[in-house]
Write a protein that holds these residues in place. Structure first.
Motif, mmCIF file in Angstrom:
data_model
loop_
_atom_site.group_PDB
_atom_site.id
_atom_site.type_symbol
_atom_site.label_atom_id
_atom_site.label_comp_id
_atom_site.label_asym_id
_atom_site.label_seq_id
_atom_site.Cartn_x
_atom_site.Cartn_y
_atom_site.Cartn_z
ATOM 1 N N PRO A 12 -15.677 47.034 85.565
ATOM 2 C CA PRO A 12 -15.775 48.329 86.256
ATOM 3 C C PRO A 12 -15.150 49.423 85.399
ATOM 4 O O PRO A 12 -14.019 49.295 84.943
ATOM 5 C CB PRO A 12 -14.943 48.092 87.524
ATOM 6 N N ALA A 13 -15.912 50.463 85.125
ATOM 7 C CA ALA A 13 -15.381 51.567 84.321
ATOM 8 C C ALA A 13 -15.371 52.834 85.154
ATOM 9 O O ALA A 13 -16.389 53.240 85.723
ATOM 10 C CB ALA A 13 -16.246 51.767 83.083
ATOM 11 N N ASP A 29 -14.789 55.861 77.950
ATOM 12 C CA ASP A 29 -15.778 55.734 76.879
ATOM 13 C C ASP A 29 -16.531 54.414 77.009
ATOM 14 O O ASP A 29 -15.935 53.379 77.266
ATOM 15 C CB ASP A 29 -15.081 55.766 75.506
ATOM 16 N N ILE A 30 -17.809 54.503 76.801
ATOM 17 C CA ILE A 30 -18.660 53.321 76.883
ATOM 18 C C ILE A 30 -19.442 53.200 75.591
ATOM 19 O O ILE A 30 -19.996 54.189 75.113
ATOM 20 C CB ILE A 30 -19.672 53.445 78.046
ATOM 21 N N ILE A 31 -19.461 52.008 75.037
ATOM 22 C CA ILE A 31 -20.366 51.732 73.919
ATOM 23 C C ILE A 31 -21.265 50.592 74.340
ATOM 24 O O ILE A 31 -20.788 49.528 74.737
ATOM 25 C CB ILE A 31 -19.602 51.339 72.638
ATOM 26 N N MET A 86 -15.133 44.491 90.712
ATOM 27 C CA MET A 86 -14.830 43.099 90.365
ATOM 28 C C MET A 86 -14.448 42.369 91.642
ATOM 29 O O MET A 86 -13.350 42.500 92.145
ATOM 30 C CB MET A 86 -13.677 43.023 89.357
ATOM 31 N N ASP A 87 -15.349 41.563 92.014
ATOM 32 C CA ASP A 87 -15.273 40.889 93.285
ATOM 33 C C ASP A 87 -15.038 39.397 93.032
ATOM 34 O O ASP A 87 -15.948 38.691 92.627
ATOM 35 C CB ASP A 87 -16.633 41.107 93.973
ATOM 36 N N VAL A 89 -14.880 50.839 77.137
ATOM 37 C CA VAL A 89 -15.532 49.583 77.494
ATOM 38 C C VAL A 89 -16.727 49.378 76.560
ATOM 39 O O VAL A 89 -17.565 50.273 76.400
ATOM 40 C CB VAL A 89 -16.004 49.572 78.955
ATOM 41 N N ILE A 90 -16.733 48.196 75.927
ATOM 42 C CA ILE A 90 -17.905 47.812 75.147
ATOM 43 C C ILE A 90 -18.772 46.974 76.072
ATOM 44 O O ILE A 90 -18.333 45.955 76.596
ATOM 45 C CB ILE A 90 -17.509 47.004 73.905
#
Ligand SMILES: [Zn+2]
Ligand SMILES: [Zn+2]
Ligand SMILES: [Zn+2]
Ligand SMILES: [Zn+2]
Ligand SMILES: [Zn+2]
Ligand SMILES: [Zn+2]
Ligand SMILES: [Zn+2]
Ligand SMILES: [Zn+2]
Lengths: 509, 509, 509, 509
Positions: free
Chosen positions: D39-40, D45-47, A1-2, D6-7
């Motif tokens: 940013p993850a 977890d990502i959906i 995140m810039d 993160v969705i």
């Protein structure tokens, strides 16, 4: 995140929600993240909101700048455009894009929609649009877009040029007048405009007053020597507005096309709009701070001082009208709050003083007073201070009518709210606890006008920062932005409900 | 008690009361006594009502005779008057005072108020009035009076001639059109008329339709080849009437002057009138039998047969409109029921057939169909048979809207009721028990027109005698009166409530 | 033409018309001729009206005489009837048929409809009717009829006794209360009454106030020691009336049955009635002079003087309510004007002073003040002087609401108008030119009450003669009629529109 | 920025705005960032929403679970609570917190507000609240809160227990019934509740139907053997609802306190609410999908099949009522859309079959049919599929009425929207392009009920994921959450406008 800029710790308000202790992360002029404690790399600009309200930059969609004047000057024409230098002629408004948008940003407004105004003799609106582009280009402190005022809707214009206006020029709204001799349209012409507007998804703005009543009353009052500035109001009782409002709603219902009634001032017109909305007609309403914060006694001051508050429709006599306007803001009848910034100097022979140049009367003739008030700088602070901080409207409603709805109604897709993807147009207010209320004087304002109708009004807060596309343009009382930073915004179609495909007879467009 | 004529044993109805087994004693054309068993000397004429209803003679205040035609014929002018012989030109109605009033008395109407119609080029209304006097004088079977149609309200006319009209000519009402190109007035002109009308106690009648909508829709429908007779209705949906009705009520409220909305046809316009009456504005409403007994399918018959029912405002599509008209009669919204007898022949090149002379379309163009229906003879029997005898309206309400209120509204002081001092204008009906219902055919009627829009309608009663100022002029199906018996009636001011002295701003007339 | 009495040279007014220079010929108590110069044989009584107004005798259909009191006295019951001698008990009104009807005729009223009031424990209304007959018989100066107040509509009463009430007793109206603990009905019970009333053609009168709000507010105000007489009004703001009015109109619409809303006092309730009438529901409205001529400041006089003006619904605070009542008279919303003569003495322990017997408060407790005002004598002169002579209402409207409509609504077929066949119930006024205006004092009145709420009001005329069935009963300030001359009048069904056969679901009665 | 989940790439909708290509970052059950390309870190977890709509989890504030039944069962009482096992008794709804909330999450609802219902004999509401806590605790798949139904508002309860309810229990709303014998309050009792509610900032929900009309009509219909399920509707025509709605709005205006009218079904009641809102009264409206998607013919199916759709107020006969409900959603009259999930089995002796147990009629007696429909699972998908995807409502309006406004109205401060600080309660829909429409069958649903009134309705989308506080509880048709995961939510005061301090008389609370 810039990020380029992070606004820290705001009480961020949208038209729906409030996010406390929230940061706003901005990159390339766009909001790319909202949330608490956004990570900021070294070197990123940080503004600490200190918990204060952070609201979307104001979107003022009724602003007259560098424009041939709307009021009843019959005999003058649009001059050659010369880079925004307004000719010192009685038919020009007294703020340029320079002074007008400087005033806007100083009052928390980040986008204005101004008018490109066809003169009756103009056979094409294309050069009109081009001319106004020249007037605004490199002259504006804030972003801007145009409505086109149509005073002569020839077949060529509505059939051939309206599509170009929408497609080539990104202009998706037109404005009509039902009064003022140089501009007014007959109902027939309004139907011509609406017919084309419907096809193209154009929103039609209407100044709704019955021109015949105004003319008749003016003539009659002059015979009786009732020509004091406040008789301007006498000549235009609320029925003038409510009749025309009902009429143009009827035309819009017939044509099944969305309209906005501009600068509504009275209870009865408000009721017509509300009733139409109850029936789901796409009828939208606009009001202005002068109808919420002033009454007609403002036109009775001194012999001629009242001329400062002469505008149309007039500021009303009856508190019940003022109450109805507030109610209309609260119950949703008024979609947007605009300034109708229509600036004329008071102490200038081509300004309000023109009202004294006729008839050898000590108090002049109201017929010759240029109509209109300056207000682009005070609009947002007035509703914030006099509405939100008094508890009369919620923060969300404030955001809705000053920013979000104006942007939606006129297809300013990236304007009017705070959230990912929106332009970083933001107002940061002062933390309430530390703000010292003050009473407004005209010297505090940044327009080119020598008075404000809101002289002496107490303000309990004021924009501390105004930010446009991530740049601070106003800070702690100083305009710090640059003339020319403001960009022209191409607009898409309205995001509010449009035609319903409901018809009143076998006829279909 | 010296009578010329005694009507025996009637069920006499006034707008308030019913007097059973009641006689009416008449002397010199005036009612001088009512009561049972009036003493009649030998030689006195006696008519035995046999217990049947006896009602005041009908007063029909919307009748076009020997008149330059009201509808959209732009290019013709008023011809020289030649003793009631109507020129065979398309801009003349097809009934003279002779045929029209013959028809009136045969349907129980004893007074008609017809129109003296200014042409736009007429700089004075005095010769207009004189001309119509010539057309009517010695030509009429029933009493008559004039409204003056104002199509060009010059300052001279409203300031100088209106007083003469009232004082010298006994004419206390004028009529205005908001539509029809040759006749329509702008709002400004309407205000000029109202201003003078208020001062003089004149009642202003208004044909309220939005002319711009009509013109626009007509043009658009013609482009689409939607020109069948019933598209006349398509071009004028109810909003055309309701908008104009609201507008002219606004003008009347501003001017504080009484008006009558003529021939109201729709629910929404009726609501506007009702709302105004609720607020005590002196707004009066008129409707006609065609809006109570017909629907728009009457304009869809055959290829061109529907032209017979083309009138303005059009007969409505929606039963809800018809129901609203009936409701307006019952709840008092409609002050009067008139015929709007505006007769054109069907099978005549200057009559309805003119609609076929344009465009090479098998069903013609509705724009060219002369507007209007004959109805002076059927008005009273229709409401009696279809209203009183079906129980939909009371006998008193029937009397009120067909006779008493028309007389009051227009200052016909001795007309419109049965009682001491009133002119002996009386209708005696058939005893109900013995009357054989019949279905109307045009041959039964006495006008000069070759059709009736009410062809085939069943009548459960009909006037048995029509009596004017004590003379029987219609008896058992035969016109027995003489042409020329009818007199011109000078009128006084309206007997219904007038201005209220309530003002909308500081302005006063 | 053989007359007993001829009234000469009147300006005779009916609900529709005015007959100038008109005589009225009377025989056997009935009007048998009207007209100028009626022939009178020698010996016939002649009264010269001298050109003054001659109007139908007043019909006052809301008069409480010799009655167990309507207001909130929970613990007392109907005593044995003893020839009209009212027990000196707090639950009896303070005028008998003797004093009440004496007062009526002195004020130009010739017929009163009073109440026979069921107590909750009464299992039959037949003895109730009989008892009130005993109270009235030979005691009345004017003609009279009864409404029956239903406080306990058992199945036996509504199913079996209502038909007897109509057929045997000639009583065709009942009255219900939605408030007052000893009398109020639940909505369910109201439906029971309406169901039977519809079948039998009975008109249902309703006192519409929300009893729960009143009880709750009274309790709350007492807690706050807000118990001054004028707090009676505080406890019953207009919404109390408008809610109940809307509710009972809903019940009547469901049951499709005519009702009269009694003593309407406020703008909002008036609007509900008007709206119902617009939709043609058979909803009728009554108002009273106190709501037209007084405001709530009348309850604020002195410490306890205000108790004189305590009635329910209360006299209103807001001039807008008063204006709405006048408007309702003029536009026809109010079918009738009644007095609601509900007399209590002021200076009597069982009169208004009862309000001081509780709570040791110097200004008493409004809860214990008997509700009601005397007014049967002033009703007709108030509207004549304050309405007709000020130009606020026409003579015809005066006649309509004071006489004609009350008679029609309640089926008094021979009452309420002047014309052949009507009872010769007539008021002759003074010629206006010679009448000297005076200010009313209670000593001028003929009731048994020690005050009038209209003390000090100026009257510009007053009945000169009151005539009942051809007999002069009041003349030049003196009651000259005899107690017992008044007769009981059997009534037929209402002559105004009744059920419409329109239903809200599949249910049918 | 440390996320648990993160969705990615949603079209995120709030009540105001739409954020395209937007991620939602969630930590500890809360949304802590929104914006594109969050940013993850590894392991988060990502959906992937794949561009589909992402909307706030539904908030359904009208859900009956494990509750003594609301409808007319007079003779049974609340049993001892036994861990959510609903006794098989006719006065219990047929869904527990287990089955009901399982159904909720499967339909995209993440918070329900259910009812803790006082029985008339309960002298305290504290044990009632405690009991329902036991029923819900560890039994719920989604978050939940309680309204308290007040059936006996003793002084102790409103004065002493209401403050405890608010402070100790975090319950800030109560519900009242104007009908149903075991629950209904008189107006007086409603005022008692409102008086205390105003002081404490409690929102009062009202089931507004006129109980006396219902009882009377039911009795009358039974006499006529009109007892088929659809006669349930016959017994309760729209006037039943509109009368009570007007009445309770009057009470609320008097008390100046906010109320919500639950489950509004008809045009006229909607108008009353709209009119109140126009005047700025704090009156809120609720409707339900059954009034938007069904008509009364649903009660006419088969001999007794119609019982499935018996609820109160009844589903309406007239399409105009249904249209008015839709219009009310669009123009803002309806603040919230709830399910009124009031589940009864059809094929069960204590369910709808009870309607057959009386009277030996083949089609039973509607009086004995338990009122209510299941709907908690279908509410959100119905408006999404039948409203958003058909273009009848905007995505923002969908969010507003299904989530944001319910949360605001009932003080669920962290629910109802997507944005920083809100609970991560989210619905992810299917990408529209790939979703295959299907027709609903009851087997697809997760409640304990054997039918759905929406059997056969086509759905064009359905929640793909339901997420509560960051946990996926429903995914691709499977409930994957755990019973007991749902938490009780303490509520604060309403975030929508409350009392205005406008009074109708001198009285003040
Ligand atoms: Zn303008
Ligand atoms: Zn402007
Ligand atoms: Zn016409
Ligand atoms: Zn005409
Ligand atoms: Zn009463
Ligand atoms: Zn009374
Ligand atoms: Zn319910
Ligand atoms: Zn429920």
């Amino acid at each position: 995140m810039d990020f380029d800029l992070v606004i820290r710790n705001g009480t961020v308000v949208t038209a729906s929600d409030i996010w406390e202790s929230c940061d706003i992360g901005i990159k390339d002029g766009t909001i790319i993240a909202v949330g608490p404690n956004l990570p900021a790399k070294a070197g990123v600009d940080i503004i600490d909101a200190e918990g204060a309200y952070v609201t979307p930059g104001g979107v003022d969609c009724h602003v007259h700048l560098s424009q041939v004047y709307e009021a009843g000057v019959d005999d003058l024409e649009r001059s050659v455009v010369t880079d925004g230098a307004i000719p010192d002629l009685p038919n020009y408004v007294a703020d340029t894009y320079d002074t007008g948008t400087r005033s806007a940003v100083a009052g928390g407004t980040t986008t204005v929609v101004t008018f490109a105004s066809q003169m009756k003799k103009d056979e094409s609106i294309i050069p009109v649009i081009e001319d106004y582009h020249k007037l605004a280009k490199d002259q504006s402190y804030c972003d801007y877009a145009f409505h086109v005022i149509i005073t002569n809707p020839t077949e060529n214009i509505v059939e051939n040029e309206f599509p170009r206006m929408v497609e080539e020029y990104g202009i998706t709204s037109v404005k009509l007048y039902m009064t003022y001799k140089p501009m007014r349209l007959r109902d027939y012409q309004i139907l011509d405009v609406m017919y084309s507007a419907r096809k193209l998804g154009i929103t039609t703005m209407v100044h709704a007053e019955n021109t015949d009543i105004i003319d008749w009353m003016t003539k009659s009052l002059e015979k009786k020597l009732m020509t004091h500035p406040h008789h301007h109001g006498t000549s235009r009782p609320p029925i003038v507005e409510s009749e025309a409002t009902n009429r143009v709603i009827s035309l819009a219902e017939l044509m099944d096309t969305p309209i906005l009634l501009v600068h509504i001032s009275s209870a009865q017109a408000t009721k017509h709009i509300r009733d139409a909305q109850t029936r789901l007609l796409p009828i939208y309403g606009e009001t202005c701070p002068q109808y919420m914060f002033l009454l007609a006694d403002s036109m009775r001051k001194g012999d001629f001082e009242g001329a400062k508050c002469v505008c149309s429709p007039p500021i009303r006599e009856d508190k019940a009208d003022q109450d109805a306007i507030w109610a209309g803001i609260k119950n949703g009848t008024f979609t947007i709050l605009s300034s109708d910034h229509a600036p004329n100097k008071f102490d200038h022979p081509n300004g309000k003083q023109r009202g004294l140049q006729h008839g050898n009367l000590p108090y002049g003739k109201f017929r010759h007073i240029p109509n209109g008030l300056p207000g682009v700088e005070t609009r947002v602070p007035l509703l914030f201070s006099g509405g939100v901080l008094t508890g009369r409207v919620s923060p969300q409603k404030f955001v809705e009518v000053t920013a979000t709805n104006p942007a939606k109604l006129y297809g300013l897709k990236k304007k009017g709210s705070i959230g990912p993807g929106f332009d970083a147009d933001v107002v940061i207010w002062y933390p309430q606890a530390t703000f010292k209320p003050f009473n407004l004087t005209n010297e505090m304002l940044h327009h080119a006008i020598d008075y404000t109708p809101f002289e002496g009004v107490e303000f309990k807060n004021w924009p501390r920062y105004t930010i446009i596309r991530g740049k601070v343009v106003f800070s702690h009382g100083q305009v710090v932005g640059k003339m020319g930073y403001g960009q022209f915004i191409r607009r898409g179609k309205s995001l509010l409900p449009g035609p319903r495909d409901v018809w009143l007879s076998e006829w279909r467009p």
